[in-house]
Design a protein around this motif. Structure first.
Motif, short mmCIF file in Angstrom:
data_model
loop_
_atom_site.label_atom_id
_atom_site.label_comp_id
_atom_site.label_asym_id
_atom_site.label_seq_id
_atom_site.Cartn_x
_atom_site.Cartn_y
_atom_site.Cartn_z
N ILE A 190 0.85 -1.19 0.00
CA ILE A 190 0.00 0.00 0.00
C ILE A 190 0.88 1.24 0.00
N ILE A 191 0.50 2.21 -0.83
CA ILE A 191 1.11 3.54 -0.76
C ILE A 191 -0.01 4.53 -0.48
N VAL A 192 0.18 5.33 0.57
CA VAL A 192 -0.75 6.42 0.86
C VAL A 192 -0.05 7.71 0.46
N ASP A 193 -0.64 8.42 -0.48
CA ASP A 193 -0.09 9.69 -0.95
C ASP A 193 -0.89 10.82 -0.29
N LEU A 194 -0.26 11.48 0.68
CA LEU A 194 -0.96 12.51 1.43
C LEU A 194 -1.28 13.72 0.56
N SER A 195 -0.44 14.02 -0.42
CA SER A 195 -0.66 15.23 -1.22
C SER A 195 -1.92 15.12 -2.07
N ASP A 196 -2.23 13.92 -2.56
CA ASP A 196 -3.47 13.79 -3.35
C ASP A 196 -4.56 13.02 -2.60
N ARG A 197 -4.30 12.73 -1.32
CA ARG A 197 -5.29 12.08 -0.45
C ARG A 197 -5.86 10.82 -1.08
N GLN A 198 -4.93 9.96 -1.50
CA GLN A 198 -5.30 8.69 -2.11
C GLN A 198 -4.50 7.56 -1.48
N LEU A 199 -5.14 6.41 -1.35
CA LEU A 199 -4.47 5.18 -0.97
C LEU A 199 -4.42 4.31 -2.21
N TYR A 200 -3.22 3.84 -2.54
CA TYR A 200 -3.04 3.01 -3.73
C TYR A 200 -2.65 1.60 -3.30
N LEU A 201 -3.33 0.61 -3.87
CA LEU A 201 -2.97 -0.79 -3.68
C LEU A 201 -2.14 -1.22 -4.87
N LEU A 202 -0.93 -1.69 -4.61
CA LEU A 202 -0.03 -2.10 -5.68
C LEU A 202 0.24 -3.59 -5.61
N ASP A 203 0.35 -4.21 -6.76
CA ASP A 203 0.84 -5.58 -6.89
C ASP A 203 2.18 -5.44 -7.59
N GLY A 204 3.27 -5.63 -6.85
CA GLY A 204 4.58 -5.30 -7.38
C GLY A 204 4.68 -3.80 -7.55
N ASN A 205 4.91 -3.34 -8.78
CA ASN A 205 4.97 -1.90 -9.05
C ASN A 205 3.75 -1.39 -9.80
N LYS A 206 2.73 -2.23 -9.94
CA LYS A 206 1.54 -1.85 -10.70
C LYS A 206 0.40 -1.48 -9.76
N VAL A 207 -0.20 -0.30 -9.99
CA VAL A 207 -1.36 0.11 -9.19
C VAL A 207 -2.56 -0.72 -9.62
N VAL A 208 -3.17 -1.41 -8.64
CA VAL A 208 -4.33 -2.25 -8.90
C VAL A 208 -5.62 -1.50 -8.59
N ARG A 209 -5.62 -0.75 -7.49
CA ARG A 209 -6.80 0.03 -7.09
C ARG A 209 -6.34 1.32 -6.45
N GLY A 210 -7.20 2.31 -6.52
CA GLY A 210 -6.96 3.57 -5.81
C GLY A 210 -8.21 3.92 -5.02
N PHE A 211 -8.02 4.46 -3.84
CA PHE A 211 -9.15 4.81 -2.97
C PHE A 211 -8.93 6.22 -2.41
N PRO A 212 -9.97 7.05 -2.37
CA PRO A 212 -9.84 8.36 -1.71
C PRO A 212 -9.78 8.16 -0.19
#
Length: 112
Positions: free
Chosen positions: A6-28
């Motif tokens: 999981i990567i949480v990007d505070l600047s865009d207020r999104q949580l990204y679920l990654l499989d390896g280096n590929k974003v699978v889902r994004g959540f606000p």
């Protein structure tokens, strides 16, 4: 078997679920307010709890930083805003979808 992180990007207020280096889902997400900012760095999910009560919505995933977690909310209007005491808030349906995908031990990177 996917190796999620999981990567949480505070600047865009999104949580990204990654499989390896590929974003699978994004959540606000909702994040910490100015006086109680969400901590940045590398953490892991150390526990999970359904229906934790209070403001934590439908599910809680505790982080390796004590007292911080990724959780649902009883206030959906807070998503996308700086409102929490440092935790990462998600819509209840989103946190329920995420908890089925990420086991305890999943790496969580929170970046500014």
């Amino acid at each position: 078997m996917p190796s999620y992180r999981i990567i949480v990007d505070l600047s865009d207020r999104q949580l990204y679920l990654l499989d390896g280096n590929k974003v699978v889902r994004g959540f606000p997400v909702g994040i910490g307010k100015m006086v109680t900012r969400t901590p940045t760095g590398e953490f892991t999910i150390i526990n999970k709890q359904a229906n934790p009560g209070g403001p934590y919505g439908a599910f809680w995933m505790g982080l390796s930083k004590p007292s911080y977690g990724i959780h649902g909310t009883n206030d959906p209007s807070s998503i996308g805003r700086e409102v929490s005491r440092g935790c990462i808030r998600m819509y209840n349906q989103d946190v329920l979808a995420l908890k089925d995908l990420v086991p305890v031990g999943t790496r969580v990177t929170i970046r500014p």
